[in-house]
Design an enzyme around this catalytic site. Structure first.
Site, short mmCIF file in Angstrom:
data_model
loop_
_atom_site.label_atom_id
_atom_site.label_comp_id
_atom_site.label_asym_id
_atom_site.label_seq_id
_atom_site.Cartn_x
_atom_site.Cartn_y
_atom_site.Cartn_z
N ASP A 784 49.36 42.96 35.35
CA ASP A 784 48.54 43.26 36.29
C ASP A 784 49.93 44.24 37.59
O ASP A 784 50.67 44.41 36.77
CB ASP A 784 48.17 41.23 36.95
CG ASP A 784 47.32 42.03 38.71
OD1 ASP A 784 47.21 42.83 38.81
OD2 ASP A 784 46.41 40.88 38.76
C1 BGC Z 1 45.55 42.27 41.28
C2 BGC Z 1 44.26 42.78 40.33
C3 BGC Z 1 44.45 44.63 40.47
C4 BGC Z 1 45.89 44.95 41.12
C5 BGC Z 1 45.59 46.95 41.23
C6 BGC Z 1 46.67 42.97 41.85
O1 BGC Z 1 47.46 42.20 43.32
O2 BGC Z 1 45.74 41.22 40.66
O3 BGC Z 1 43.46 42.37 40.13
O4 BGC Z 1 43.72 44.51 39.90
O5 BGC Z 1 46.61 44.18 42.08
O6 BGC Z 1 45.05 46.19 42.50
#
Ligand code: BGC
Length: 854
Positions: A784
């Site tokens: 993530d």
């Molecule tokens: C989130 C993810 C997301 C990523 C990219 C993160 O803050 O937890 O689910 O895909 O950001 O935007």
């Protein structure tokens, strides 16, 4: 210069119109009718309606954060009702609420701006932790009521939430606010009937709604995407008979949930989260501990009635087939019914919950009097439980009662499968043991939920014998260490050589230096394409996409980048952007996915050069994941995936950072709306359907997330989720396992949190042993966003880029130079070159797949 896919015309395309029609249909099928005392459907007679509540004009199409999608338009409830021929008699009240929101919003933005000015981009976290919420709705006065017809009022209760913060147990969030209660009292004393519409992404307290006289219907419209108002009107007017079913248990009292006190901020400890309820999540808990929910898992009403009759239960090889006839016994409305099959496993050495969902099927639209035969199939090994002592999935000896019904509190025993010895279905090794003592919770079968005819059904049930020798035992093999790749090629190999089959991917990977390999396994944020890098908006070829893989080897090796963009409620991109005459994106121009964030940060506005070209990326906001699951219709979910897949193709995105599939452990998790259900089977089948829909489009893939135990949002990056291996495997990993085995998603994203003391991103046992060796996952694993970023002041710090590689986490996103340096430094020490090559090769496989299609 990257290829730009987005069209230069703002005209609405046929595809966009078609997607809007399709999401309207899917959304209507995901709405759940909770109460109806004969007031719905409404006569579509074109009269003036009294409509109040915070969700009428400001209908919440989906939650906030990376799960928000920027569609061209959103048809709200006011417009949807008007489109259906009604007029709205209460516009002055709606105008007063608009004004209150505008005033309050201005104050909020001023505070946010001050924080951004002080902290720069880091100030964005303030907004995640203190998300904007609309102010209280205005009071409904006598003047508001005057002139409206007295027979009926609609009241829309909306809630929103998003990543970075859990929901609050307060009035205005989980509870109704005092003003909402006052307003509803006003309506019920004035109007003959009040219909309440819940525009919410998750559970709220419904006690008042169920007890207040005059509230004659409650419809969970959920958060339906961009055609929400139209879909709602379809259901209210009976154009569509409601057929959605709940995917989580709605408790009578919040305190009834097993995690009520231990969840997130309520436990007073944001560092460690102990999953003491073990496998007793959702209906497994309510049924096994004799608690009556407000609305059970699987529940939903219809405008018509159905009669179910189980025709056959058969053992076919290693599977069970249940055949049920469903008849629409109503006289007026056509509709669809869902048949749910549950199994009560025998109590043995291992505790078993009262029942678990084993399979389901939904009818087509049945006209009054029409009947359909449905079959529900599930495998016998899917009924096994995980025995930590044996490190194995086992079917304990005893009687497996098959139950058929329309929701979890309406199941009836139709057959019993008898197994006279315990069988191991899969021999594994324990891989995710808790890092502390977690006393298991035991349920007492004497306190299980029961009903009058249960013992008679047990006695009368058809008995079928499972022959133990027909159930094979599978043994997992945990792969050997990665082997270093070598090549005989002396000339520099490029991706084109591989495409032209002059060399293999092994040759290419083997030729890459440690520095090149490290560059490849870290995303492009460190100044690759974008000159304005921001979490969630690094991609400059597809503005608003969350990130790219590295472009550093594009010139030397022909290795181009993959573009990754968010979901799950559609494809999250900027609505529009501007390129210069040479096709380079000019950061800061156009309608960004981030609103006016860059303005607020004080980034000087870019000048629009002569010859600048506008591009448009209008994506379809589909219903939130919970609502998709509420359809209980994999075909509808596959269709939603297909809509997204077409848009991935249209705008040049390779991987969709969705679906999210964490389990609804607590109703207060801020991101539940992005996830399907409290039940692992339903979650897994939904994610598989979504994936099939997306991956119908060659080269496009899903990224199932957040693996694993990301069940709370407060302190999500540094929270240690502690869970027994049994509950992990039966509840929290099971959905991922099903999705992987049934649909092979191209990618998977790890979660921010720790899993039993180890950051999920660095968890080799989880990412390699379980995911790849046990389940056969062949895709790419990524982190993530920003999980390796330096952090201070937390009990548990951040994950480590080199350990990501070691764990089999192929791609660190969005990536920093520090990550690259850490990986380079680790090679030959804690990291073998072979491990780094293995991660790089998995990225190259996807780059090659995409290149083959161009
Ligand atoms: C989130 C993810 C997301 C990523 C990219 C993160 O803050 O937890 O689910 O895909 O950001 O935007």
């Amino acid at each position: 210069m990257a290829r730009i896919y987005a069209p230069t015309s703002p005209e609405i395309t046929e595809q966009e119109k078609n997607h809007m029609e399709r999401v309207r249909r899917i959304a209507a099928e995901g709405m759940v009718l909770l109460e109806n005392k004969g007031v719905l459907p409404l006569r579509a007679d074109g009269r003036a309606l009294a409509v109040f509540g915070n969700g009428v004009r400001k209908m919440v199409k989906g939650g906030t954060g990376s799960g928000d999608v920027n569609s061209r338009t959103v048809v709200n409830i006011e417009q949807g009702l008007e489109d259906a021929g009604f007029s709205i008699a209460t516009k002055p009240w709606l105008d007063r609420f608009d004004q209150a929101c505008a005033d309050y919003g201005a104050g909020y933005m001023a505070e946010f701006q001050a924080i951004l000015q002080e902290k720069g981009f880091a100030g964005v976290n303030w907004a995640l932790e203190n998300p904007y919420r609309d102010p209280a709705v205005p009071e409904i006065t006598r003047e508001d009521l005057a002139g409206t017809e007295r027979d009926l009022a609609l009241y829309v209760i909306a809630r929103t939430s998003g990543e970075g913060a859990d929901r609050k147990l307060n009035p205005g969030d989980y509870e109704l606010s005092e003003r909402e209660i006052e307003n509803l009292k006003t309506l019920t004393s004035y109007y003959e009937h009040t219909v309440v519409i819940l525009n919410v992404g998750g559970v709220i307290d419904t006690k008042f709604l169920r007890s207040q006289k005059g509230i004659d219907a409650v419809l969970l419209m959920s958060q339906p995407g961009c055609a929400g108002g139209l879909a709602l009107a379809d259901v209210l007017t009976g154009k569509v008979t409601p057929c959605g079913r709940l995917t989580a248990t709605w408790a009578e009292n919040y305190a009834d949930y097993p995690s009520a006190e231990s969840f997130s901020y309520l436990s007073g400890n944001l560092d460690d989260s102990e999953y003491r309820e073990g496998i007793y999540v959702g209906y497994r808990w309510f049924d096994s501990f004799g608690l009556n929910p407000a609305y059970p898992f699987g529940f939903g009403r219809s405008y018509t009635e159905f009669a179910l009759s189980t025709r056959r239960v058969e053992i076919l090889g290693g599977a069970i087939r249940v055949t049920v006839s469903v008849k629409n016994t109503g006289a007026l409305y056509a509709g669809r019914e869902t048949v749910q099959v549950y199994v009560s496993q025998p109590q043995g050495k291992l505790d078993k919950p009262y029942q678990v969902l084993a399979g389901f099927a939904k009818t087509k639209k049945l006209a009054p009097g029409e009947e359909e035969l449905l079959t529900v199939d599930f495998s016998i090994p899917s009924l096994a439980s995980y025995d930590e002592e044996r490190a194995a999935w086992v079917l304990e000896a005893g009687s497996y009662e098959i139950r058929v019904g329309t929701h979890s509190r309406d199941t009836h025993i139709v057959a019993a499968l008898e197994l006279d010895e315990t069988v191991v279905t899969e021999q594994l090794q324990n891989k995710v043991r808790p890092d502390c003592e977690l006393p298991g919770l035991h349920a007492d079968p004497d306190r299980f939920y029961t009903y009058l005819s249960e013992s008679a059904e047990k006695a009368a049930a058809l008995k079928l014998e499972i022959i133990p020798s027909t159930i094979p035992t599978r043994t997992a093999h945990y792969g050997a260490e990665a082997v270093e790749m070598h090549t005989e090629k002396t000339e520099a190999v490029t991706l084109t050589d591989v495409l032209e089959e002059k060399a293999t991917l092994e040759d290419l990977t083997a030729q890459l230096s440690v520095e090149e390999l490290a560059a490849l396994v870290v995303g492009a944020e460190r100044g690759g394409l974008g000159s304005v890098s921001a979490v969630g908006a690094a991609s400059a070829a597809v503005p608003g996409a969350a990130g790219d893989t590295s472009m550093e080897l594009a010139d030397s090796r022909g290795i181009t980048n993959l573009v990754l963009a968010d979901g799950p409620a559609g494809l999250r991109l900027s609505k529009s952007f501007v390129t210069d005459g040479q096709g380079n994106v000019i950061p800061g121009l156009g309608e960004s996915a981030f609103g006016n964030l860059f303005d607020m940060l004080g980034v000087p506005a870019a000048q629009r050069p002569d010859g600048a070209v506008d591009h448009y990326q209008y994506c379809t906001a589909i219903p939130i994941a919970t609502m998709l699951a509420q359809t209980w219709d994999p075909a509808a979910i596959e269709e939603a995936g297909d809509i997204v897949g077409s848009e991935l193709e249209q705008f040049g995105v390779d991987l969709w950072l969705a679906p999210g599939m964490n389990i609804h452990r607590s109703p207060l998790c801020g991101r539940n709306f992005e996830y399907y259900s409290e039940d692992p089977l339903l979650s897994g089948l939904c994610a598989a359907a979504d994936t099939r829909g997306v991956q119908r489009h060659p080269g496009r893939g899903t990224t199932i997330k957040h693996f694993a135990l990301n069940n709370q949002e407060d302190n999500r990056m540094h929270c240690n989720s502690r869970c027994s291996e049994r509950a992990l495997r039966e509840i929290y990993l099971k959905g991922f396992e099903i999705a992987v085995k049934e649909s092979q998603p191209l990618a998977l994203m790890t979660s921010y949190n720790l899993v039993n003391g180890i950051h999920a991103a660095n968890h080799r046992e989880l990412l390699t042993d379980i995911l790849r060796c046990e389940w056969g996952f062949r895709g790419l694993v990524m982190t993530d966003w920003g999980t390796t970023a330096a952090s201070e002041g937390f009990q548990y710090g951040s994950s480590d880029a080199a350990l990501c590689v070691k764990a089999g986490n192929d791609l660190t996103m969005p990536g920093s130079q520090a990550d690259v340096d850490a990986i380079v430094k680790a090679v030959g020490r804690e990291l073998a070159l072979a491990e780094l090559q293995a991660c790089a090769k998995r990225i190259l496989e996807l780059v090659l797949l995409r290149a083959k299609l161009q």
